[in-house]
Write a protein that holds these residues in place. Sequence first.
Motif, mmCIF file in Angstrom:
data_model
loop_
_atom_site.group_PDB
_atom_site.id
_atom_site.type_symbol
_atom_site.label_atom_id
_atom_site.label_comp_id
_atom_site.label_asym_id
_atom_site.label_seq_id
_atom_site.Cartn_x
_atom_site.Cartn_y
_atom_site.Cartn_z
ATOM 1 N N ILE A 20 25.845 35.908 -52.390
ATOM 2 C CA ILE A 20 24.684 35.040 -52.244
ATOM 3 C C ILE A 20 23.482 35.609 -52.998
ATOM 4 N N LYS A 21 22.471 34.787 -53.150
ATOM 5 C CA LYS A 21 21.232 35.201 -53.805
ATOM 6 C C LYS A 21 20.597 36.356 -53.033
ATOM 7 N N GLY A 22 20.263 37.416 -53.740
ATOM 8 C CA GLY A 22 19.637 38.572 -53.110
ATOM 9 C C GLY A 22 20.580 39.718 -52.834
ATOM 10 N N ALA A 23 21.886 39.505 -52.996
ATOM 11 C CA ALA A 23 22.871 40.574 -52.759
ATOM 12 C C ALA A 23 23.005 41.432 -54.019
ATOM 13 N N HIS A 24 21.932 42.130 -54.368
ATOM 14 C CA HIS A 24 21.878 42.896 -55.606
ATOM 15 C C HIS A 24 22.917 44.025 -55.623
ATOM 16 N N ASP A 25 23.419 44.301 -56.816
ATOM 17 C CA ASP A 25 24.312 45.444 -57.040
ATOM 18 C C ASP A 25 25.554 45.397 -56.135
ATOM 19 N N SER A 26 26.055 44.193 -55.885
ATOM 20 C CA SER A 26 27.235 44.024 -55.030
ATOM 21 C C SER A 26 28.488 43.837 -55.872
ATOM 22 N N LYS A 27 29.661 43.994 -55.224
ATOM 23 C CA LYS A 27 30.939 43.885 -55.905
ATOM 24 C C LYS A 27 31.858 42.931 -55.147
ATOM 25 N N SER A 28 32.636 42.153 -55.907
ATOM 26 C CA SER A 28 33.608 41.248 -55.295
ATOM 27 C C SER A 28 34.810 41.118 -56.234
ATOM 28 N N PHE A 29 35.970 41.573 -55.746
ATOM 29 C CA PHE A 29 37.184 41.528 -56.561
ATOM 30 C C PHE A 29 38.337 40.953 -55.738
ATOM 31 N N GLN A 30 39.263 40.308 -56.436
ATOM 32 C CA GLN A 30 40.448 39.791 -55.752
ATOM 33 C C GLN A 30 41.642 39.743 -56.695
ATOM 34 N N SER A 31 42.821 39.935 -56.100
ATOM 35 C CA SER A 31 44.076 39.874 -56.827
ATOM 36 C C SER A 31 45.099 39.138 -55.967
ATOM 37 N N LEU A 32 45.614 38.017 -56.466
ATOM 38 C CA LEU A 32 46.567 37.185 -55.721
ATOM 39 C C LEU A 32 47.858 37.101 -56.533
ATOM 40 N N LYS A 33 48.975 37.546 -55.951
ATOM 41 C CA LYS A 33 50.241 37.538 -56.676
ATOM 42 C C LYS A 33 51.369 37.050 -55.774
ATOM 43 N N LEU A 34 52.210 36.180 -56.340
ATOM 44 C CA LEU A 34 53.364 35.646 -55.626
ATOM 45 C C LEU A 34 54.619 35.855 -56.469
ATOM 46 N N MET A 35 55.694 36.292 -55.815
ATOM 47 C CA MET A 35 56.989 36.476 -56.471
ATOM 48 C C MET A 35 58.030 35.590 -55.788
ATOM 49 N N GLU B 33 23.981 35.370 -57.904
ATOM 50 C CA GLU B 33 23.145 36.539 -58.198
ATOM 51 C C GLU B 33 23.619 37.155 -59.515
ATOM 52 N N ASN B 34 22.682 37.617 -60.347
ATOM 53 C CA ASN B 34 23.034 38.149 -61.670
ATOM 54 C C ASN B 34 23.463 39.614 -61.634
ATOM 55 N N ASP B 35 22.825 40.404 -60.823
ATOM 56 C CA ASP B 35 23.046 41.855 -60.809
ATOM 57 C C ASP B 35 24.244 42.214 -59.932
ATOM 58 N N VAL B 36 25.448 41.811 -60.380
ATOM 59 C CA VAL B 36 26.661 42.030 -59.582
ATOM 60 C C VAL B 36 27.823 42.391 -60.502
ATOM 61 N N ASN B 37 28.936 42.818 -59.879
ATOM 62 C CA ASN B 37 30.173 43.121 -60.591
ATOM 63 C C ASN B 37 31.301 42.400 -59.869
ATOM 64 N N ALA B 38 31.973 41.474 -60.548
ATOM 65 C CA ALA B 38 32.985 40.662 -59.868
ATOM 66 C C ALA B 38 34.115 40.297 -60.829
#
Length: 279
Positions: A186-201, A219-224
Amino acid sequence: LHYIFINSGMYIEVLENCEIDIPMKYYVFIEDNFSLYNHVFLKLNKNSKLNFIENYVSSFSDKPFNIITEAITEENSHLLYDSVSNIKNKEYGYFSHFGKTLTNSTIDWNIVAIDETNMYYDNDTKMKGKNSTSNINVVTIGAKNKQHYFNTKLTNIGEKTSGNILQRGILLEYSDIIFNGVGVIIKGAHDSKSFQSLKLMSLSKNAKAKTNPILLIDENDVNAGHGASIGKINEEQIYYLNSRGISTKDANFLLSSGFIFEIIHKIKNEEIKEYIIEN
């Protein structure tokens, strides 16, 4: 409706500055007289720690069920939650895991579903406190003609929060697995990270699979980032193992086990690990 009809479950509160080293185990057997709503609430006060293990098993039942787990971690606390469900049901079941992390706290969810029923899993954690973290790891194995639906969501609200979604699934027979992964910053969550990996076999040509990785960032200042894949087992690897004297059945087991081991090894309790492998 949930709070009106609830008639089973428990409330656990870990006091401030209390670290419980021995895992707390909660075994539930689901049968026809099982409650309509089963609710577990975990509250960890400041500077506390808990490893909580839920294990749901059943014989064949005709009754639908609802299982809800809520967790709140206050400042500098850490919850390690392991859930294993092996439910056989002619109808369907619903699981809800909801979490809220406050400053410098962590919730690690490890969810393993090896059910023979139609299941809906709703996993939702909100990271409200600064520097808080939540990791949601999911493994499921689809069997027969059952559908497993996972809606997994992490919301970064506080500054410098970190969320990771890791989901793995194996499809057998006519099973149907759907993975939704939703990362929200969300807006204001500076310097936050959000990653996901979805795999099906898929180990069956008759199975159905779908992955939906979603990032909603305000938010711009993030890593995702996110990634997703769906595929069948590697035929070259099967051939290689066959050439070493390993049967196709055992080769499938070895390769599929390796596929989900990334998550299984995160479970600290050896008894639970053995149970998963055996089933």
